[in-house]
Design a protein around this motif. Structure first.
Motif, mmCIF file in Angstrom:
data_model
loop_
_atom_site.group_PDB
_atom_site.id
_atom_site.type_symbol
_atom_site.label_atom_id
_atom_site.label_comp_id
_atom_site.label_asym_id
_atom_site.label_seq_id
_atom_site.Cartn_x
_atom_site.Cartn_y
_atom_site.Cartn_z
ATOM 1 N N LEU A 1 43.408 41.289 50.479
ATOM 2 C CA LEU A 1 42.154 40.534 50.382
ATOM 3 C C LEU A 1 41.776 40.221 48.932
ATOM 4 C CD1 LEU A 1 40.119 42.434 53.132
ATOM 5 C CD2 LEU A 1 41.327 40.249 53.350
ATOM 6 N N THR A 2 42.770 40.185 48.052
ATOM 7 C CA THR A 2 42.533 39.851 46.646
ATOM 8 C C THR A 2 41.789 38.520 46.546
ATOM 9 O OG1 THR A 2 44.489 41.032 45.874
ATOM 10 C CG2 THR A 2 43.660 39.295 44.446
ATOM 11 N N GLY A 3 40.760 38.520 45.705
ATOM 12 C CA GLY A 3 39.946 37.329 45.529
ATOM 13 C C GLY A 3 38.755 37.273 46.465
ATOM 14 N N LEU A 4 38.786 38.098 47.497
ATOM 15 C CA LEU A 4 37.669 38.159 48.443
ATOM 16 C C LEU A 4 36.857 39.434 48.286
ATOM 17 C CD1 LEU A 4 39.437 36.814 51.661
ATOM 18 C CD2 LEU A 4 37.842 35.581 50.172
ATOM 19 N N VAL A 5 37.544 40.547 48.054
ATOM 20 C CA VAL A 5 36.876 41.842 47.921
ATOM 21 C C VAL A 5 36.953 42.282 46.468
ATOM 22 C CG1 VAL A 5 36.869 44.267 48.611
ATOM 23 C CG2 VAL A 5 37.417 42.501 50.290
ATOM 24 N N ASN A 6 35.795 42.358 45.823
ATOM 25 C CA ASN A 6 35.748 42.777 44.416
ATOM 26 C C ASN A 6 35.378 44.241 44.258
ATOM 27 O OD1 ASN A 6 36.382 40.188 43.417
ATOM 28 N ND2 ASN A 6 34.280 39.551 43.784
ATOM 29 N N VAL B 1 35.622 49.436 55.358
ATOM 30 C CA VAL B 1 34.357 48.984 54.792
ATOM 31 C C VAL B 1 34.669 48.437 53.404
ATOM 32 C CG1 VAL B 1 32.044 49.653 54.077
ATOM 33 C CG2 VAL B 1 33.045 50.663 56.137
ATOM 34 N N CYS B 2 34.402 47.159 53.213
ATOM 35 C CA CYS B 2 34.734 46.448 51.978
ATOM 36 C C CYS B 2 33.435 46.066 51.263
ATOM 37 C CB CYS B 2 35.536 45.186 52.285
ATOM 38 S SG CYS B 2 36.965 45.445 53.350
ATOM 39 N N THR B 3 33.242 46.589 50.061
ATOM 40 C CA THR B 3 32.025 46.290 49.316
ATOM 41 C C THR B 3 32.265 45.137 48.344
ATOM 42 O OG1 THR B 3 32.509 47.898 47.564
ATOM 43 C CG2 THR B 3 31.260 48.698 49.462
ATOM 44 N N GLU B 4 31.175 44.523 47.926
ATOM 45 C CA GLU B 4 31.234 43.364 47.018
ATOM 46 C C GLU B 4 32.219 42.324 47.545
ATOM 47 O OE1 GLU B 4 31.471 44.361 42.806
ATOM 48 O OE2 GLU B 4 30.884 46.409 43.329
ATOM 49 N N ALA B 5 32.028 41.955 48.822
ATOM 50 C CA ALA B 5 32.986 41.082 49.482
ATOM 51 C C ALA B 5 32.444 39.695 49.807
ATOM 52 C CB ALA B 5 33.470 41.753 50.774
ATOM 53 N N LEU B 6 31.155 39.461 49.584
ATOM 54 C CA LEU B 6 30.587 38.185 50.018
ATOM 55 C C LEU B 6 29.818 37.478 48.917
ATOM 56 C CD1 LEU B 6 29.448 39.345 53.542
ATOM 57 C CD2 LEU B 6 31.372 37.859 52.998
ATOM 58 N N ALA B 7 30.255 37.669 47.687
ATOM 59 C CA ALA B 7 29.622 36.995 46.545
ATOM 60 C C ALA B 7 28.111 37.170 46.555
ATOM 61 C CB ALA B 7 30.011 35.520 46.510
ATOM 62 N N GLY B 8 27.674 38.373 46.875
ATOM 63 C CA GLY B 8 26.251 38.683 46.858
ATOM 64 C C GLY B 8 25.589 38.693 48.215
ATOM 65 N N GLY B 9 26.228 38.157 49.234
ATOM 66 C CA GLY B 9 25.641 38.114 50.570
ATOM 67 C C GLY B 9 25.116 36.743 50.903
ATOM 68 N N GLY B 10 24.724 36.555 52.148
ATOM 69 C CA GLY B 10 24.321 35.255 52.666
ATOM 70 C C GLY B 10 23.279 34.518 51.861
#
Length: 115
Positions: A49-54, A71-80
């Motif tokens: 998931l490189t580039g998606l999960v920071n 559980v992947c954190t920092e995965a949605l560029a800050g959230g919706g």
């Protein structure tokens, strides 16, 4: 060894809360669960998931139901509400993870039950 995509031996479901994505990976057959445990590690999922999960990827094992939970954190560029990404939901992460490949020994007795 035979390389297979996870979609051949597992099902997945994902969702999001804020900037965190949760991915459930469930073996289709009982014999497939051991391959998931051995090869679908937190590090390999993070790499896939490189580039998606920071942030971090934490794996939880659920052997009684033949599943893994990530559980992947920092995965949605800050959230919706914070992201400018076109698709800022975690629902697509399950399909993405199912494209990951793992190795299955060709001479294993139960391989025909797995794929």
């Amino acid at each position: 060894m035979s390389s297979v995509q996870l979609v051949e031996i597992a099902q997945a479901r994902s969702g999001d809360k804020g900037n965190t994505v949760n991915i459930g990976l469930i073996a289709k057959e009982e014999g497939a669960y051991s391959y998931l445990v051995d090869q679908v590690t937190s590090d390999k999922v993070k790499e896939h998931l490189t580039g998606l999960v920071n942030g971090t990827v934490t794996r939880y094992e659920l052997p009684n139901i033949g599943a893994l939970n990530f559980v992947c954190t920092e995965a949605l560029a800050g959230g919706g509400s914070n992201s400018v990404r076109l698709d800022n939901l975690g629902k697509c992460f399950a399909a993405n993870l199912l494209r990951m490949t793992i190795d299955i020994p060709e001479n294993e007795k139960n391989v025909s039950d797995i794929i």
